[in-house]
Design an enzyme around this catalytic site. Structure first.
Site, PDB file in Angstrom:
ATOM      1  N   ASN A  14       6.643   2.117  -3.781  1.00 52.90           N
ATOM      2  CA  ASN A  14       6.606   0.673  -4.095  1.00 52.90           C
ATOM      3  C   ASN A  14       7.142   0.417  -5.497  1.00 52.90           C
ATOM      4  OD1 ASN A  14       5.352  -1.171  -1.940  1.00 52.90           O
ATOM      5  ND2 ASN A  14       4.047   0.646  -1.876  1.00 52.90           N
ATOM      6  N   LEU A  93     -11.224  -0.687 -10.375  1.00 57.96           N
ATOM      7  CA  LEU A  93     -11.543  -0.918 -11.785  1.00 57.96           C
ATOM      8  C   LEU A  93     -12.785  -1.786 -11.924  1.00 57.96           C
ATOM      9  CD1 LEU A  93      -7.902  -1.487 -13.057  1.00 57.96           C
ATOM     10  CD2 LEU A  93      -9.355   0.515 -13.466  1.00 57.96           C
ATOM     11  N   HIS A 109      -1.616  -4.096  -0.483  1.00 62.07           N
ATOM     12  CA  HIS A 109      -2.564  -3.405   0.389  1.00 62.07           C
ATOM     13  C   HIS A 109      -1.899  -3.182   1.752  1.00 62.07           C
ATOM     14  CE1 HIS A 109      -6.368  -1.984   1.839  1.00 62.07           C
ATOM     15  NE2 HIS A 109      -6.189  -2.712   2.930  1.00 62.07           N
TER      16      HIS A 109
HETATM   17  C1  GAR Z   1       1.027   2.267  -0.243  1.00 62.71           C
HETATM   18  O1  GAR Z   1       0.999   2.264   1.159  1.00 62.71           O
HETATM   19  C2  GAR Z   1       0.111   1.197  -0.802  1.00 62.71           C
HETATM   20  O2  GAR Z   1       0.090   0.033  -0.036  1.00 62.71           O
HETATM   21  C3  GAR Z   1      -1.222   1.892  -0.721  1.00 62.71           C
HETATM   22  O3  GAR Z   1      -0.952   3.238  -1.070  1.00 62.71           O
HETATM   23  C4  GAR Z   1       0.419   3.561  -0.785  1.00 62.71           C
HETATM   24  C5  GAR Z   1       1.088   4.014  -2.070  1.00 62.71           C
HETATM   25  O4  GAR Z   1       2.396   4.463  -1.843  1.00 62.71           O
HETATM   26  N1  GAR Z   1      -2.177   1.285  -1.608  1.00 62.71           N
HETATM   27  C6  GAR Z   1      -3.477   1.263  -1.377  1.00 62.71           C
HETATM   28  O5  GAR Z   1      -3.984   1.746  -0.408  1.00 62.71           O
HETATM   29  C7  GAR Z   1      -4.293   0.565  -2.464  1.00 62.71           C
HETATM   30  N2  GAR Z   1      -5.602   0.245  -1.974  1.00 62.71           N
HETATM   31  P1  GAR Z   1       3.462   4.521  -3.013  1.00 62.71           P
HETATM   32  O6  GAR Z   1       2.842   5.297  -4.176  1.00 62.71           O
HETATM   33  O7  GAR Z   1       4.611   5.282  -2.394  1.00 62.71           O
HETATM   34  O8  GAR Z   1       3.840   3.125  -3.402  1.00 62.71           O
END
Ligand code: GAR
Length: 211
Positions: A14, A93, A109
């Protein structure tokens, strides 16, 4: 130019899409600081390759979640950050953090909130829960962060179909490709243009120039 700070914990796909959108000019802003909760996060390499300042702040090096959150507040305030993006940040946090930057922290999310969210729902666990429930549609949500996990005003959502033969990994990949990587940069771009307003905990997106 909007001054953006990012919090990461993992691979940073992301974050990469946000960097790409800044570099292409789609986001009228600058990423001034990337902070990782882990020294091993590949997201750090992505930031370094783009000459973005990186820091590692680990929860376990602080006496409490509150002290950790206060250190992050200080870090971003010192850099005059105007928007903080949680780009795959896996730590909950203390509410002081959200209170310090009201409607100025965005989280991605990997589900359609209010489904499969809150404490314990992060990363692959979210997709495992969606498959265990047998939902036919899931997706991703970008929202402002308030004092409770996955609770603040919803900015954008995008639905993604679940396939019969999906594994948590295949579903995660499709949700990223078809939803997360599209709506997160888009929401940040709208914020940078001053087009996101919050009324009574609901987001309104103001129309842009009619071209
Ligand atoms: C992503 O799918 C994001 O939406 C999720 O973790 C992954 C991170 O991937 N976030 C959560 O679950 C937060 N509660 P990335 O490091 O490749 O962006």
């Amino acid at each position: 130019m909007l001054r953006i700070g990012a919090l990461v914990s993992g691979g940073g796909t992301n974050l990469q899409k946000i960097i790409d959108s800044v570099n292409s000019g789609d986001i009228k802003g600058e990423i001034v600081s990337v902070v990782s909760s882990s020294p091993n996060a590949y997201a750090l390499e992505r930031a370094k390759k783009n000459n973005i300042e990186t820091s590692v702040l680990r929860l376990r090096d602080f006496g409490s979640r509150r002290e950790y959150s206060e250190a992050l507040i200080k870090h971003f305030r010192e850099r005059n950050v105007e928007l903080i993006v949680l780009a795959g940040f896996m730590i909950i946090l203390d509410p002081v953090f959200a209170d310090a930057f009201p409607n100025r922290i965005m989280n991605i999310h990997p589900a359609l909130i209010p489904s499969f969210c809150g404490e314990g729902f992060y990363g692959l666990h979210v997709h495992e829960a969606a498959l265990a429930k047998g939902v036919k549609v899931t997706g991703a949500t970008v929202h402002f962060v308030d004092g409770k996990a996955d609770n603040g005003p919803i900015i954008m959502q995008k639905a993604v179909e679940v396939m019969d033969d999906d594994t948590p990994e295949s579903l995660q990949k499709r949700v990223m490709e078809q939803a997360e990587w599209i709506i997160f940069p888009k929401a940040i771009s709208l914020f940078a243009e001053g087009r996101i307003k919050v009324y009574e905990n609901k987001v309104k997106i103001l129309k842009g120039d009619l071209k």
